[in-house]
Motif scaffolding. Structure first.
Motif, mmCIF file in Angstrom:
data_model
loop_
_atom_site.group_PDB
_atom_site.id
_atom_site.type_symbol
_atom_site.label_atom_id
_atom_site.label_comp_id
_atom_site.label_asym_id
_atom_site.label_seq_id
_atom_site.Cartn_x
_atom_site.Cartn_y
_atom_site.Cartn_z
ATOM 1 N N ARG A 55 0.832 -1.201 0.000
ATOM 2 C CA ARG A 55 0.000 0.000 0.000
ATOM 3 C C ARG A 55 0.872 1.259 0.000
ATOM 4 O O ARG A 55 0.628 2.212 -0.707
ATOM 5 C CB ARG A 55 -0.914 -0.019 1.229
ATOM 6 N N ARG A 56 1.930 1.203 0.820
ATOM 7 C CA ARG A 56 2.833 2.367 0.874
ATOM 8 C C ARG A 56 3.600 2.509 -0.433
ATOM 9 O O ARG A 56 3.832 3.608 -0.917
ATOM 10 C CB ARG A 56 3.814 2.211 2.041
ATOM 11 N N GLN A 59 2.002 4.275 -3.201
ATOM 12 C CA GLN A 59 1.958 5.739 -3.147
ATOM 13 C C GLN A 59 3.029 6.396 -4.012
ATOM 14 O O GLN A 59 2.868 7.517 -4.461
ATOM 15 C CB GLN A 59 2.090 6.211 -1.690
ATOM 16 N N PHE A 151 8.020 12.178 13.357
ATOM 17 C CA PHE A 151 6.823 11.746 12.627
ATOM 18 C C PHE A 151 5.573 12.011 13.479
ATOM 19 O O PHE A 151 4.573 12.536 12.992
ATOM 20 C CB PHE A 151 6.962 10.258 12.299
ATOM 21 N N GLU A 153 5.307 14.171 15.957
ATOM 22 C CA GLU A 153 5.117 15.613 16.116
ATOM 23 C C GLU A 153 4.457 16.215 14.867
ATOM 24 O O GLU A 153 3.590 17.073 14.954
ATOM 25 C CB GLU A 153 6.453 16.300 16.390
ATOM 26 N N LYS A 155 2.523 14.655 12.843
ATOM 27 C CA LYS A 155 1.118 14.228 12.845
ATOM 28 C C LYS A 155 0.277 15.109 13.774
ATOM 29 O O LYS A 155 -0.844 15.485 13.451
ATOM 30 C CB LYS A 155 1.018 12.763 13.300
ATOM 31 N N LEU A 158 -0.237 18.479 12.143
ATOM 32 C CA LEU A 158 -1.198 18.328 11.050
ATOM 33 C C LEU A 158 -2.617 18.181 11.595
ATOM 34 O O LEU A 158 -3.572 18.740 11.051
ATOM 35 C CB LEU A 158 -0.810 17.089 10.226
ATOM 36 N N TRP A 159 -2.712 17.453 12.691
ATOM 37 C CA TRP A 159 -4.027 17.261 13.311
ATOM 38 C C TRP A 159 -4.595 18.614 13.762
ATOM 39 O O TRP A 159 -5.760 18.923 13.523
ATOM 40 C CB TRP A 159 -3.908 16.290 14.497
ATOM 41 N N ARG A 169 -5.270 19.615 1.576
ATOM 42 C CA ARG A 169 -5.377 19.097 0.198
ATOM 43 C C ARG A 169 -6.096 20.058 -0.736
ATOM 44 O O ARG A 169 -5.947 19.990 -1.932
ATOM 45 C CB ARG A 169 -6.080 17.743 0.208
ATOM 46 N N PHE B 37 -5.954 9.075 13.483
ATOM 47 C CA PHE B 37 -4.732 9.705 12.973
ATOM 48 C C PHE B 37 -3.505 8.906 13.383
ATOM 49 O O PHE B 37 -2.511 8.870 12.686
ATOM 50 C CB PHE B 37 -4.596 11.129 13.528
ATOM 51 N N TRP B 46 -3.437 8.894 6.421
ATOM 52 C CA TRP B 46 -4.017 9.458 7.631
ATOM 53 C C TRP B 46 -5.385 8.888 7.997
ATOM 54 O O TRP B 46 -5.952 9.271 9.007
ATOM 55 C CB TRP B 46 -4.133 10.975 7.499
ATOM 56 N N LEU B 53 -12.127 15.748 9.047
ATOM 57 C CA LEU B 53 -11.696 16.520 10.216
ATOM 58 C C LEU B 53 -11.778 18.040 10.034
ATOM 59 O O LEU B 53 -12.246 18.731 10.942
ATOM 60 C CB LEU B 53 -10.290 16.098 10.653
ATOM 61 N N PRO B 68 -4.284 16.984 22.491
ATOM 62 C CA PRO B 68 -3.824 15.921 21.593
ATOM 63 C C PRO B 68 -2.878 16.413 20.508
ATOM 64 O O PRO B 68 -2.243 15.626 19.840
ATOM 65 C CB PRO B 68 -5.130 15.423 20.972
ATOM 66 N N GLY B 69 -2.797 17.713 20.336
ATOM 67 C CA GLY B 69 -1.965 18.245 19.252
ATOM 68 C C GLY B 69 -0.782 19.007 19.790
ATOM 69 O O GLY B 69 -0.309 18.776 20.904
ATOM 70 N N THR B 70 -0.297 19.905 18.980
ATOM 71 C CA THR B 70 0.816 20.733 19.405
ATOM 72 C C THR B 70 0.514 22.177 19.001
ATOM 73 O O THR B 70 -0.407 22.417 18.226
ATOM 74 C CB THR B 70 2.128 20.236 18.764
ATOM 75 N N LEU B 72 1.345 25.650 17.050
ATOM 76 C CA LEU B 72 1.976 25.856 15.738
ATOM 77 C C LEU B 72 2.820 27.123 15.646
ATOM 78 O O LEU B 72 3.557 27.287 14.693
ATOM 79 C CB LEU B 72 0.893 25.896 14.652
#
Lengths: 243, 206
Positions: A55-56, A59, A151, A153, A155, A158-159, A169, B37, B46, B53, B68-70, B72
């Motif tokens: 799967r990876r 990509q 990785f 951090e 994530k 991004l979250w 996107r 995530f 993801w 989200l 849960p995050g950081t 920015l």
């Protein structure tokens, strides 16, 4: 059988051999043999990961496909393999390079997958047994531990960005660049913070005071390691003297 | 998810939800919004939640006990300004966003933190800044898992006063859902006395 815990030396020699043949061989056969060997290894040791691996790999598949097509079209050396109304389309060298590209990338990905399964302690133990200095060993380990940390951090950043309602996107290139820069800054800060704390922790524990610390735990090669090492030796000898 | 919230927590009133332990609501949201995530690779790197989200984030604010995050940006005021900018669909905060950020910090008596790095804050300060960054999103729902966790009694009072003040004024935009634990309700008595708050006995099933 492959569920057994293999010695790091075994995995290291598999990595060295596969890399050597993938980089230096200009024919298919040996890189292909190593690709099959590694695929069987992953298939038996971590079957779930094998699916994930594909799967990876998919990509970057499109990028590889484009490079392969470019190789096939523009590398006009060797024998003509395919022609259309007398016009040569595919040459043997171009086709070979395109195929080797795929094999090499798959070998890189499979090796990364195999090395990712090795525990950090086993790696430290291996370095210790070959009398690697403790400072360099820990430096290597910290560098390796740094990858999942960064990785995670990334994530988290991004979250947060997405939870604020920013859909990366859907951004244009400039927007993506701004978002990436935003993500990178805390990553660097956290990275430096993590590195300085780790080094402080190590220094406080006394690492670095002496050149070599002996870890008393035994780390011998076992029967299954010898079997695999024999197979590696046979494949390499056949590759050098027979093929 | 927002539909589910709308069904269970209709508009026009704020809610106090009884929970068996102080992490019940947070665990629920963590499983729903953050866990995919960390382990989700169903459709892409993801996971599926990533697709939704940003839409959920626009309508939902969430203040867990442990964020849960950081952060920015490198200053507290920048962090809140960034959240204000995101709410206004800007990628980078403008001067007006910084002004809003400072005003909010002032209203919350946190102006002294404005130039500090968010990562140097204490647990309670981190929670407050995260709360403000969620507040300025102007979400439809703002869920606070367990307000008193990790913050001092004075800060709890400040937050309760802030919520009361905002909810009594016309600028109260989100529907606030607060979790509370039976036996530890001292902090929310002041809130319960207000008619805008409805006590819900259990966190509904999703």
């Amino acid at each position: 059988m492959l569920k057994a815990n293999f010695h790091f030396l075994t995995i290291f020699l598999i990595g060295c051999s596969a890399t050597f043949w993938a980089v230096y061989e200009i024919k298919f056969i040996m890189p292909l043999v190593w690709l099959i060997f590694l695929s069987i290894w992953i298939l038996f040791s971590t079957p779930a990961e094998f699916k994930m691996f594909f799967r990876r790999f998919a990509q970057i598949g499109l990028l590889l496909l484009i490079i392969s097509v470019v190789q096939i079209i523009f590398r006009r050396e060797g024998e003509v393999m395919l022609s259309l109304k007398g016009f040569p389309l595919v040459f043997s060298n171009g086709f070979r390079e395109a195929m080797l590209l795929w094999i090499r990338f798959m070998i890189i990905f499979e090796l990364a997958n195999i090395f990712a399964q090795v525990s950090l302690f086993e790696f430290l133990l291996f370095l210790n047994k070959i009398r690697f200095s403790i400072r360099l060993s820990l430096l290597l380990l910290t560098a390796l531990k740094f990858i999942p940390f960064m990785f995670n951090e990334a994530k988290k950043g991004l979250w947060v960005m997405r939870f604020r309602g920013i859909d990366i996107r859907k951004l244009n290139i400039k927007g993506k660049y701004i978002a990436f820069r935003k993500l990178l800054m805390p990553l660097l800060f956290r990275g430096i913070h993590y590195a300085s704390l780790s080094s402080l922790a190590l220094e406080l524990r006394g690492y670095g005071a002496v050149e070599y610390v002996k870890i008393s735990q035994a780390y011998p090669l076992k029967a299954h390691d010898y079997c695999i090492l024999t197979v590696i030796l046979i494949i390499n000898l056949v590759g050098i003297f027979v093929l | 998810m927002i539909e589910w919230l709308r069904q269970n927590f209709p508009t026009g009133i704020n809610y106090l939800v009884r929970q068996d332990d102080k992490e019940q609501i947070n665990s629920f949201l963590m499983e729903l919004l953050v866990a995919p995530f960390q382990k989700g690779r169903k459709h892409n790197l993801w996971g599926e939640v990533a697709e939704r989200l940003p839409l959920i984030g626009k309508k939902l604010g969430w203040v867990p006990n442990k964020i849960p995050g950081t952060f920015l940006t490198d200053t507290v005021e920048g962090e809140i300004a960034d959240a204000v900018a995101a709410a206004d669909s800007h990628l980078q905060p403008l001067v007006s966003h910084f002004e809003k950020s400072r005003n909010l910090l002032q209203r919350f008596k946190l102006l002294y933190l404005s130039q500090q790095h968010p990562l140097s804050l204490s647990q309670g300060e981190t929670k407050l800044i995260w709360f403000l960054s969620q507040w300025v999103k102007k979400p439809e729902y703002l869920i606070i898992g367990h307000l008193p966790s990790g913050i001092s009694s004075q800060r709890i009072k400040d937050m309760v006063n802030f919520l009361n003040r905002e909810c009594n004024s016309s600028i109260c935009y989100p529907i606030i859902i607060l979790g509370f634990q039976p036996g530890y309700t001292e902090w929310c008595n002041k809130l319960i006395s207000h008619q805008e708050w409805k006590v819900v006995s259990d966190w509904p099933e999703y």
